[in-house]
Design a protein around this motif. Structure first.
Motif, PDB file in Angstrom:
ATOM      1  N   THR A   1       0.828  -1.205   0.000  1.00 29.24           N
ATOM      2  CA  THR A   1       0.000   0.000   0.000  1.00 29.24           C
ATOM      3  C   THR A   1       0.864   1.258   0.000  1.00 29.24           C
ATOM      4  O   THR A   1       0.512   2.261  -0.620  1.00 29.24           O
ATOM      5  CB  THR A   1      -0.962   0.015   1.203  1.00 29.24           C
ATOM      6  OG1 THR A   1      -0.214  -0.128   2.420  1.00 29.24           O
ATOM      7  CG2 THR A   1      -1.977  -1.095   1.111  1.00 29.24           C
ATOM      8  N   ILE A   2       2.007   1.202   0.697  1.00 24.30           N
ATOM      9  CA  ILE A   2       2.937   2.333   0.663  1.00 24.30           C
ATOM     10  C   ILE A   2       3.423   2.565  -0.767  1.00 24.30           C
ATOM     11  O   ILE A   2       3.475   3.702  -1.259  1.00 24.30           O
ATOM     12  CB  ILE A   2       4.133   2.090   1.607  1.00 24.30           C
ATOM     13  CG1 ILE A   2       3.674   2.168   3.066  1.00 24.30           C
ATOM     14  CG2 ILE A   2       5.249   3.096   1.346  1.00 24.30           C
ATOM     15  CD1 ILE A   2       3.195   3.536   3.487  1.00 24.30           C
ATOM     16  N   LYS A   3       3.772   1.475  -1.463  1.00 19.66           N
ATOM     17  CA  LYS A   3       4.198   1.604  -2.861  1.00 19.66           C
ATOM     18  C   LYS A   3       3.095   2.223  -3.710  1.00 19.66           C
ATOM     19  O   LYS A   3       3.356   3.074  -4.572  1.00 19.66           O
ATOM     20  CB  LYS A   3       4.574   0.229  -3.419  1.00 19.66           C
ATOM     21  CG  LYS A   3       5.915  -0.305  -2.939  1.00 19.66           C
ATOM     22  CD  LYS A   3       6.217  -1.655  -3.595  1.00 19.66           C
ATOM     23  CE  LYS A   3       7.564  -2.197  -3.140  1.00 19.66           C
ATOM     24  NZ  LYS A   3       7.858  -3.519  -3.750  1.00 19.66           N
ATOM     25  N   ASP A   4       1.861   1.803  -3.468  1.00 23.77           N
ATOM     26  CA  ASP A   4       0.740   2.337  -4.241  1.00 23.77           C
ATOM     27  C   ASP A   4       0.575   3.840  -4.010  1.00 23.77           C
ATOM     28  O   ASP A   4       0.359   4.609  -4.955  1.00 23.77           O
ATOM     29  CB  ASP A   4      -0.556   1.612  -3.870  1.00 23.77           C
ATOM     30  CG  ASP A   4      -0.585   0.172  -4.357  1.00 23.77           C
ATOM     31  OD1 ASP A   4       0.250  -0.175  -5.229  1.00 23.77           O
ATOM     32  OD2 ASP A   4      -1.419  -0.606  -3.865  1.00 23.77           O
ATOM     33  N   HIS A   5       0.664   4.260  -2.738  1.00 25.69           N
ATOM     34  CA  HIS A   5       0.524   5.688  -2.436  1.00 25.69           C
ATOM     35  C   HIS A   5       1.666   6.496  -3.056  1.00 25.69           C
ATOM     36  O   HIS A   5       1.434   7.593  -3.586  1.00 25.69           O
ATOM     37  CB  HIS A   5       0.479   5.907  -0.924  1.00 25.69           C
ATOM     38  CG  HIS A   5      -0.823   5.532  -0.295  1.00 25.69           C
ATOM     39  ND1 HIS A   5      -2.011   6.148  -0.607  1.00 25.69           N
ATOM     40  CD2 HIS A   5      -1.134   4.580   0.632  1.00 25.69           C
ATOM     41  CE1 HIS A   5      -2.999   5.605   0.093  1.00 25.69           C
ATOM     42  NE2 HIS A   5      -2.483   4.652   0.852  1.00 25.69           N
ATOM     43  N   PHE A   6       2.876   5.970  -2.988  1.00 25.23           N
ATOM     44  CA  PHE A   6       3.998   6.699  -3.571  1.00 25.23           C
ATOM     45  C   PHE A   6       3.924   6.707  -5.096  1.00 25.23           C
ATOM     46  O   PHE A   6       4.365   7.665  -5.741  1.00 25.23           O
ATOM     47  CB  PHE A   6       5.331   6.128  -3.090  1.00 25.23           C
ATOM     48  CG  PHE A   6       5.827   6.768  -1.827  1.00 25.23           C
ATOM     49  CD1 PHE A   6       6.510   7.981  -1.865  1.00 25.23           C
ATOM     50  CD2 PHE A   6       5.614   6.178  -0.592  1.00 25.23           C
ATOM     51  CE1 PHE A   6       6.968   8.587  -0.703  1.00 25.23           C
ATOM     52  CE2 PHE A   6       6.067   6.773   0.580  1.00 25.23           C
ATOM     53  CZ  PHE A   6       6.737   7.983   0.528  1.00 25.23           C
ATOM     54  N   ALA A   7       3.378   5.638  -5.690  1.00 23.12           N
ATOM     55  CA  ALA A   7       3.189   5.631  -7.142  1.00 23.12           C
ATOM     56  C   ALA A   7       2.255   6.771  -7.549  1.00 23.12           C
ATOM     57  O   ALA A   7       2.502   7.467  -8.553  1.00 23.12           O
ATOM     58  CB  ALA A   7       2.629   4.287  -7.596  1.00 23.12           C
TER      59      ALA A   7
ATOM     60  N   SER B   1      15.132   9.387  11.336  1.00 19.54           N
ATOM     61  CA  SER B   1      14.899  10.101  10.086  1.00 19.54           C
ATOM     62  C   SER B   1      16.164  10.031   9.239  1.00 19.54           C
ATOM     63  O   SER B   1      17.259   9.789   9.740  1.00 19.54           O
ATOM     64  CB  SER B   1      14.545  11.559  10.372  1.00 19.54           C
ATOM     65  OG  SER B   1      13.391  11.644  11.179  1.00 19.54           O
ATOM     66  N   ASP B   2      16.013  10.258   7.950  1.00 20.64           N
ATOM     67  CA  ASP B   2      17.154  10.162   7.030  1.00 20.64           C
ATOM     68  C   ASP B   2      17.605  11.558   6.622  1.00 20.64           C
ATOM     69  O   ASP B   2      16.825  12.333   6.053  1.00 20.64           O
ATOM     70  CB  ASP B   2      16.754   9.354   5.791  1.00 20.64           C
ATOM     71  CG  ASP B   2      17.958   8.951   4.958  1.00 20.64           C
ATOM     72  OD1 ASP B   2      18.979   9.653   5.015  1.00 20.64           O
ATOM     73  OD2 ASP B   2      17.878   7.930   4.256  1.00 20.64           O
TER      74      ASP B   2
ATOM     75  N   ALA C   1      13.175   7.756  -3.582  1.00 25.28           N
ATOM     76  CA  ALA C   1      14.063   7.471  -2.453  1.00 25.28           C
ATOM     77  C   ALA C   1      13.274   7.399  -1.144  1.00 25.28           C
ATOM     78  O   ALA C   1      13.534   6.536  -0.289  1.00 25.28           O
ATOM     79  CB  ALA C   1      15.149   8.543  -2.366  1.00 25.28           C
ATOM     80  N   ALA C   2      12.310   8.305  -0.976  1.00 25.74           N
ATOM     81  CA  ALA C   2      11.501   8.311   0.250  1.00 25.74           C
ATOM     82  C   ALA C   2      10.685   7.026   0.376  1.00 25.74           C
ATOM     83  O   ALA C   2      10.529   6.476   1.472  1.00 25.74           O
ATOM     84  CB  ALA C   2      10.571   9.526   0.253  1.00 25.74           C
ATOM     85  N   MET C   3      10.166   6.530  -0.756  1.00 24.80           N
ATOM     86  CA  MET C   3       9.416   5.280  -0.735  1.00 24.80           C
ATOM     87  C   MET C   3      10.306   4.130  -0.256  1.00 24.80           C
ATOM     88  O   MET C   3       9.908   3.332   0.597  1.00 24.80           O
ATOM     89  CB  MET C   3       8.880   4.962  -2.130  1.00 24.80           C
ATOM     90  CG  MET C   3       8.132   3.624  -2.211  1.00 24.80           C
ATOM     91  SD  MET C   3       7.739   3.134  -3.897  1.00 24.80           S
ATOM     92  CE  MET C   3       9.397   2.729  -4.510  1.00 24.80           C
ATOM     93  N   ASN C   4      11.511   4.048  -0.788  1.00 26.07           N
ATOM     94  CA  ASN C   4      12.430   2.968  -0.404  1.00 26.07           C
ATOM     95  C   ASN C   4      12.805   3.064   1.070  1.00 26.07           C
ATOM     96  O   ASN C   4      12.900   2.035   1.762  1.00 26.07           O
ATOM     97  CB  ASN C   4      13.676   3.007  -1.290  1.00 26.07           C
ATOM     98  CG  ASN C   4      13.365   2.605  -2.727  1.00 26.07           C
ATOM     99  OD1 ASN C   4      12.475   1.788  -2.969  1.00 26.07           O
ATOM    100  ND2 ASN C   4      14.078   3.178  -3.676  1.00 26.07           N
TER     101      ASN C   4
END
Length: 337
Positions: free
Chosen positions: A179-185, A274-275, A307-310
């Protein structure tokens, strides 16, 4: 000054009350000709949602008190006015909102009084699995009617935080790597084009101030506080993306961001770091916009989102081995995924 129409306060719709407040403040000169009126700030002042503000502005437009222009929002003034846009924070103008108006608005906003708490409760648990919300239990928990509860859940559904299953039960989660991938897509599809369209309308003063803060944060060798990083992301999106004149696009972006921001906030609360790379990515986007390199800024935003998604997915894998928190709200019941 009384802005509630005599004999009708009990029957007035919220948009009519908002309209009366704006109309009275325009007549009194507190909202001067040429002032840019945006739904969000007005909604915050009146502690209401954007919908009644939007309808109130449309009714004022029909009466010739405000007009549309090339930018976002409306300008105070008649359609033939040539006054240049005045971009002042309406919150600083000291609008007159009589007590009876405030009470009338709040009596129609019961769902808003509990919405933020429910949203936070739901967001805090969905990375741990799937939860059911029972309307009667939620109503008893907050001491409100089931009508209010349904309003809250319907808005959470619109924002993608809850859904109804085949049995018509309200379900929250699970928030997974997929779902995170879907939102970032969706973010990568929506946000870079929105930035390109927003560039002519971006408040350069706000962007320059944000850029200076990012440069200072980048130079600081200490670990950035997660609240600062979240604020940078929020401000960058607000200034560079949500300035798009396409309100429907902005609405899609806001709603899609909610689950992403909820997951990131929870990851920080769980102690995951955090990054620092995000600060540099934010700074580069702001710098490219300021230099007029719009296409490069949009491309940099796309790379930042990837990058944020990963980063987010990598931390979600860590959360997967953490047991369910003990502080889940009483009205949330864990169910099998």
């Amino acid at each position: 000054m009384s802005t509630i129409r005599p004999g009708t306060s009990g029957a007035q719709h919220r948009y009519e009350i908002v309209e009366d407040v704006l109309r009275a403040n325009i007549a009194a000169g507190r909202l001067p000709e040429g002032l840019v009126l945006l739904e969000g700030p007005i909604a915050e002042i009146l502690q209401t949602s954007r919908a009644p503000v939007q309808k109130a502005l449309q009714r004022l437009e029909a009466d010739g008190l405000v007009r549309r222009f090339e930018g976002r929002g409306f300008l105070v003034g008649a359609p033939d006015s040539r006054t240049a846009p005045i971009r002042t924070d309406v919150k600083t103008l000291g609008l007159d909102v009589p007590t009876e108006v405030d009470e009338a608005l709040q009596s129609r906003a019961s769902w808003e009084r509990i919405y933020d708490v429910v949203e936070a409760d739901v967001a805090a648990c969905v990375v741990f699995g799937q939860y059911r919300i029972v309307e009667t239990v939620l109503a008893e928990h907050f001491g409100v009617s089931r009508t209010v509860v349904r309003d809250v859940l319907s808005r959470l559904q619109e924002r993608g935080l809850v859904r109804k299953n085949q049995s018509s039960h309200w379900i929250a989660g699970p928030l997974t790597a997929k779902t995170i991938k879907d939102h970032f897509a969706l973010r990568r599809l929506l946000e870079p084009p929105a930035l390109v369209g927003a560039v002519p309308l971006i408040d350069i003063g706000r962007l320059e101030a944000l850029y200076e803060r990012l440069v200072a944060a980048e130079r600081d060798q200490g670990a950035p506080h997660h609240d600062s990083l979240e604020a940078f992301e929020t401000q960058l999106i607000d200034v560079c993306v949500l300035s798009t004149p396409n309100e429907k696009l902005a609405g899609l972006i806001r709603d899609n961001l909610l689950p992403v921001q909820a997951s990131e906030r929870l990851l920080r609360q769980l102690g995951l770091p955090s990054d620092r790379a995000a600060v540099t990515e934010h700074r580069l986007i702001a710098e490219l916009v300021l230099r007029g390199a719009t296409d490069a800024a949009a491309a940099m935003l796309d790379r930042h989102l990837d990058a944020a998604m990963n980063r987010n997915i990598a931390q979600m894998k860590i959360v997967a081995v953490i047991s369910e928190p003990r502080s889940v709200a009483a009205y949330l019941t864990r169910v099998a995924d």
